[in-house]
Enzyme design. Structure first.
Site, PDB file in Angstrom:
ATOM      1  N   ASP A  82       0.219   2.520 -23.473  1.00  0.00           N
ATOM      2  CA  ASP A  82       1.037   3.619 -23.518  1.00  0.00           C
ATOM      3  C   ASP A  82       0.781   4.343 -24.757  1.00  0.00           C
ATOM      4  OD1 ASP A  82       3.259   5.380 -23.006  1.00  0.00           O
ATOM      5  OD2 ASP A  82       4.859   4.148 -24.466  1.00  0.00           O
ATOM      6  N   HIS A 180      11.445  11.137 -27.462  1.00  0.00           N
ATOM      7  CA  HIS A 180      11.170   9.799 -27.804  1.00  0.00           C
ATOM      8  C   HIS A 180      12.525   9.481 -28.557  1.00  0.00           C
ATOM      9  CE1 HIS A 180       6.906  10.251 -26.894  1.00  0.00           C
ATOM     10  NE2 HIS A 180       7.576   9.365 -26.124  1.00  0.00           N
ATOM     11  N   GLY A 181      13.158   8.273 -28.537  1.00  0.00           N
ATOM     12  CA  GLY A 181      14.314   7.857 -29.259  1.00  0.00           C
ATOM     13  C   GLY A 181      15.422   7.982 -28.706  1.00  0.00           C
ATOM     14  N   HIS A 208       8.474  10.415 -19.782  1.00  0.00           N
ATOM     15  CA  HIS A 208       8.780   9.668 -21.118  1.00  0.00           C
ATOM     16  C   HIS A 208      10.171  10.019 -21.938  1.00  0.00           C
ATOM     17  CE1 HIS A 208       4.587   7.962 -21.803  1.00  0.00           C
ATOM     18  NE2 HIS A 208       4.363   8.714 -20.706  1.00  0.00           N
ATOM     19  N   ALA A 210      13.049   8.390 -21.672  1.00  0.00           N
ATOM     20  CA  ALA A 210      14.162   8.344 -20.785  1.00  0.00           C
ATOM     21  C   ALA A 210      15.387   7.492 -21.552  1.00  0.00           C
ATOM     22  CB  ALA A 210      13.854   7.737 -19.473  1.00  0.00           C
ATOM     23  N   ASN A 230       9.811   5.909 -18.375  1.00  0.00           N
ATOM     24  CA  ASN A 230       9.555   5.099 -19.788  1.00  0.00           C
ATOM     25  C   ASN A 230      10.687   4.743 -20.336  1.00  0.00           C
ATOM     26  OD1 ASN A 230       7.017   5.905 -18.535  1.00  0.00           O
ATOM     27  ND2 ASN A 230       6.037   5.639 -20.905  1.00  0.00           N
ATOM     28  N   VAL A 231      11.071   3.601 -20.638  1.00  0.00           N
ATOM     29  CA  VAL A 231      12.344   3.093 -21.607  1.00  0.00           C
ATOM     30  C   VAL A 231      11.675   2.163 -22.484  1.00  0.00           C
ATOM     31  CG1 VAL A 231      14.277   1.947 -21.502  1.00  0.00           C
ATOM     32  CG2 VAL A 231      13.832   3.349 -19.657  1.00  0.00           C
ATOM     33  N   THR A 233      13.029   2.628 -26.482  1.00  0.00           N
ATOM     34  CA  THR A 233      14.164   2.717 -27.766  1.00  0.00           C
ATOM     35  C   THR A 233      15.607   2.078 -27.049  1.00  0.00           C
ATOM     36  OG1 THR A 233      13.371   4.738 -28.548  1.00  0.00           O
ATOM     37  CG2 THR A 233      15.540   4.174 -29.371  1.00  0.00           C
TER      38      THR A 233
END
EC number: 4.1.2.40
Length: 284
Positions: A82, A180-181, A208, A210, A230-231, A233
């Site tokens: 990734d 992200h986050g 990305h 998600a 995509n998971v 955080t």
């Protein structure tokens, strides 16, 4: 052989109208929870790792763990690079047995992004390795890469088609408003843009950022062509919060085999929910 490429997984998802979750793992416990939960739900999953994760655990160690767990549970698994950016790093990991790669050159100008991605595709396809690339940029932080929200760019649908055709990628990560986050408030996803991208690009699309999205939003993106979710955080937060709570309540605890169980239970809830949201239970 239970360690597989993501290409067939995502093509099956595209035909079946569901998505395959990619869980970023950070330690042995994360991997155990993802694999055990996926096997119990008969769901396809992708084990993803950033460069930081591979540095932390070691490529050979991660490959051995994924292979052993896939055989133990008789469950197909893909291990995926990734947000990797360096050709030599990708090449070394491919030669170690990795069969799924995301080359992230989304920070580069369009023509340079194409050139960098095509170099990786040409190499990886010689080894039957599937390649994902990103067009547009997500805000937030992944490993030590920080993208300010003001610098985040949405994917241009027309450029997406040119990008896919010029590079020969197997899947395309799109930027439609995720980051992200975790989110302080619900993000406004650009569903019309995603629908337009779907009309221009006939590849499995990837979402990305998600973590924290609502079930409704996840399922709407799947209807509009997203085949990989995509998971990262959300798993880290569940793990760390459960661990903090346990150690606060049991300050005498010293055995990791005991206090890590609470963290595993918390992550299991996340994994099972994401699998259900993706509609992939029973699809492995």
């Amino acid at each position: 052989m239970y360690v597989v490429s993501t290409k067939q997984m995502l093509n099956n998802a595209q035909r079946g109208g569901y998505a395959v979750p990619a869980f970023n793992i950070h330690n042995l416990e994360t991997m155990q929870v993802v694999v055990e939960t996926a096997a119990s739900m008969h769901a396809p999953v992708i084990i993803a790792g950033t460069p930081g994760t591979f540095t932390h655990a070691g490529t050979e160690n991660l490959m051995a763990l994924v292979s052993a767990m896939a055989k133990q549970y008789h469950h197909p698994l893909a291990i995926h690079l990734d947000h990797h950016t360096k050709f030599d790093d990708i090449a070394q990991k491919v030669r170690s047995g990795v069969r799924s790669v995301m080359i992230d050159a989304s920070h580069l100008p369009f023509a340079q992004n194409i050139s960098r991605v095509k170099e990786v595709v040409d190499f990886c396809h010689r080894f039957d390795v599937s390649v994902e690339a990103e067009l547009g940029q997500l805000g937030g932080q992944e490993d030590d890469v920080q993208v300010n929200e003001a610098d985040a760019l949405y994917t241009n649908p027309v450029q997406a088609r040119e990008f896919a055709e010029a590079t020969g990628i197997d899947s395309l990560a799109v930027a439609i408003g995720t980051a992200h986050g975790m989110y302080a408030s619900a993000p406004a996803l650009d569903f019309s843009r995603l629908e337009n991208i779907r009309q221009w690009v006939n590849l499995p699309l990837v979402l990305h950022g998600a973590s924290g999205l609502s079930t409704k939003d996840i399922q709407q993106t799947i209807k509009l062509g997203i085949c990989k979710i995509n998971v990262a955080t959300e798993l880290k937060n569940a793990f760390s919060q459960a661990l903090k709570n346990y150690l606060t309540e049991h300050p005498e605890a010293t055995d990791p085999r005991d206090y890590l169980q609470s963290a595993k239970f918390a992550m299991r809830d996340v994994v099972s929910k994401v699998i259900a949201d993706c509609g992939c239970e029973g699809r492995a």
